[in-house]
Design an enzyme around this catalytic site. Structure first.
Site, PDB file in Angstrom:
ATOM      1  N   GLU A  31      -1.695 -10.942   3.989  1.00 20.65           N
ATOM      2  CA  GLU A  31      -1.277  -9.956   5.010  1.00 20.65           C
ATOM      3  C   GLU A  31      -1.753 -10.360   6.403  1.00 20.65           C
ATOM      4  OE1 GLU A  31      -3.511  -6.829   6.220  1.00 20.65           O
ATOM      5  OE2 GLU A  31      -4.713  -6.589   4.405  1.00 20.65           O
ATOM      6  N   LYS A  92       0.263  -2.463  14.461  1.00 22.01           N
ATOM      7  CA  LYS A  92      -0.145  -2.386  13.058  1.00 22.01           C
ATOM      8  C   LYS A  92       1.018  -1.733  12.329  1.00 22.01           C
ATOM      9  CE  LYS A  92      -3.316   0.032   9.961  1.00 22.01           C
ATOM     10  NZ  LYS A  92      -4.429   0.977   9.870  1.00 22.01           N
ATOM     11  N   VAL A 112      -1.255  -3.774   3.812  1.00 16.59           N
ATOM     12  CA  VAL A 112      -1.062  -4.002   2.379  1.00 16.59           C
ATOM     13  C   VAL A 112       0.298  -3.440   1.954  1.00 16.59           C
ATOM     14  CG1 VAL A 112      -1.866  -3.335   0.070  1.00 16.59           C
ATOM     15  CG2 VAL A 112      -3.505  -4.129   1.799  1.00 16.59           C
ATOM     16  N   ASP A 142      -5.261  12.410   5.227  1.00 17.67           N
ATOM     17  CA  ASP A 142      -5.013  11.005   5.548  1.00 17.67           C
ATOM     18  C   ASP A 142      -5.065  10.165   4.278  1.00 17.67           C
ATOM     19  OD1 ASP A 142      -4.887   8.446   6.559  1.00 17.67           O
ATOM     20  OD2 ASP A 142      -6.468   8.717   8.057  1.00 17.67           O
ATOM     21  N   SER A 144      -3.483   6.547   2.742  1.00 19.38           N
ATOM     22  CA  SER A 144      -2.792   5.319   3.138  1.00 19.38           C
ATOM     23  C   SER A 144      -1.488   5.135   2.377  1.00 19.38           C
ATOM     24  CB  SER A 144      -3.698   4.121   2.876  1.00 19.38           C
ATOM     25  OG  SER A 144      -2.996   2.920   3.156  1.00 19.38           O
ATOM     26  N   ALA A 145      -0.467   4.638   3.083  1.00 23.05           N
ATOM     27  CA  ALA A 145       0.799   4.263   2.433  1.00 23.05           C
ATOM     28  C   ALA A 145       0.600   3.086   1.477  1.00 23.05           C
ATOM     29  CB  ALA A 145       1.851   3.919   3.483  1.00 23.05           C
ATOM     30  N   ASP A 146      -0.583   2.435   1.528  1.00 22.08           N
ATOM     31  CA  ASP A 146      -0.872   1.382   0.545  1.00 22.08           C
ATOM     32  C   ASP A 146      -0.787   1.950  -0.875  1.00 22.08           C
ATOM     33  OD1 ASP A 146      -1.464  -0.136   2.780  1.00 22.08           O
ATOM     34  OD2 ASP A 146      -3.597  -0.389   2.306  1.00 22.08           O
ATOM     35  N   LYS A 163     -12.849   0.069   0.610  1.00 21.70           N
ATOM     36  CA  LYS A 163     -14.093   0.276   1.343  1.00 21.70           C
ATOM     37  C   LYS A 163     -14.670   1.642   1.081  1.00 21.70           C
ATOM     38  CE  LYS A 163     -12.520  -1.397   5.298  1.00 21.70           C
ATOM     39  NZ  LYS A 163     -11.386  -0.780   5.148  1.00 21.70           N
TER      40      LYS A 163
END
Ligand code: PSU
Ligand code: MN
Length: 308
Positions: A31, A92, A112, A142, A144-146, A163
């Site tokens: 990525e 981003k 990602v 919140d 992530s779209a990951d 993380k």
């Protein structure tokens, strides 16, 4: 201008990547958000080049993904890696941003989620990165779209887990809901990025590349269509001190709130805050773990190519 023609598919594979895929040779996707937003210059560009070299020395072809000049590029030149690592205002680009950045014709770094999307379209099954995004701490929604990308695109993401700035138990629950296997590389514990983890379980353990490739192949051969997380713990000699990291995370989260940092800016803000707060130790650990993940991803891609 290429990006102004709506009839043309913006997906563009480097010749070397296209040739390898046609021949069934192993390819590893990488990525670019980690380059543009995850590390400072010049470590970012040095690391990006080192990862590509690691993939090659392991017998596979690297395919770094980014949005460049209106194209969804899979496989970049060294000059383009340098541009991504130095240019101002690189977007981003997660899934929702891909169309807008392509239409703008500007530079976009893929997360990602968007790298999985591109890898799947290209036919690449193995992708190495640092850590996946996940469910953030707190209750602001919140996520992530990951995670949704992992539920949708059949690509294995080799990473050091996620993380500890995130809510890791909720992140693992979300992956379970999405039907995403979380494999541990030589471990039963979900890796926690800067540390090897130990508190949270993976869904299955694999101890070598052929075993990992067999799980990937069986998952997809059975007709399942999701992605797969392969969690690789950071090598012990590079592990950060958990107390120092935990303190830096709490400080970073407080600073993010105080500075009104929200949305897609949260992750880059926390990463740079934690790098400063740990005197660069977190950055050294980050470079070491992404190299380890890339070595493992290459082994798995080679084994998968031999399996199929
Ligand atoms: N985790 C890291 N380093 C990173 C990222 C995550 O340790 O650079 C990046 C990845 O590109 C990941 C993205 O896909 O942050 C997640 O951002 P968000 O939470 O805004 O979806
Ligand atoms: Mn987010």
């Amino acid at each position: 201008m290429r990006h102004n023609d709506p009839m043309e598919d913006p997906l563009h594979l480097a010749d070397e990547v296209a040739d390898a895929l046609v021949a069934g040779r192993p390819v590893v996707a990488l990525e670019s958000t980690i380059i543009a937003h995850g590390m400072p210059y010049p470590r970012n560009v040095e690391t990006a080049l080192a990862l590509e070299a690691l993939v090659r020395s392991g017998g596979a072809v690297p395919a770094t993904v980014a949005l460049v000049d209106g194209l969804l590029r899979v496989g970049l030149s060294d000059d383009e890696l340098e541009r991504l690592g130095t240019a101002d205002g690189v977007a981003k680009a997660s899934l929702r941003d891909v169309g807008a950045v392509l239409a703008s014709g500007l530079l976009g770094a893929t997360t990602v989620a968007s790298t999985m999307f591109a890898a799947n379209r290209a036919g690449i099954r193995v992708f190495a990165t640092g850590g996946i995004g996940g469910v953030h701490r707190g209750d602001n929604g919140d996520v992530s779209a990951d995670l949704t990308a992992l539920g949708r695109f059949p690509v294995a993401v080799v990473c050091a887990g996620a993380k500890a700035v995130l809510d890791l138990p909720r992140t693992l629950e979300a992956l379970e809901t999405l039907g995403v296997p979380v494999l541990g590389w030589g471990t039963d514990a979900f890796p926690e990025f800067w540390t090897r983890g130990g508190l949270l379980p993976v869904s299955a353990r694999v101890d070598e590349a052929f075993q990992a490739a067999a799980v990937l192949d069986a998952h997809w051969s059975a007709g399942l269509t999701s992605g797969i997380v392969l969690g690789v713990p950071i090598p012990t000699e590079h592990e950060a001190d958990r107390t120092v990291i935990d303190a830096a995370i709490v400080e970073g989260l407080t600073a993010a709130a105080a500075n009104g940092i929200t949305g897609s800016e949260v992750t880059p803000f926390l990463l740079s805050h934690i790098a400063d707060a740990t005197g660069g130790a977190s950055l050294d650990a980050n470079v070491a773990l992404v190299q380890e993940n890339t070595r493992v991803a290459t082994e798995v891609a080679v084994a998968l190519a031999a399996t199929r």
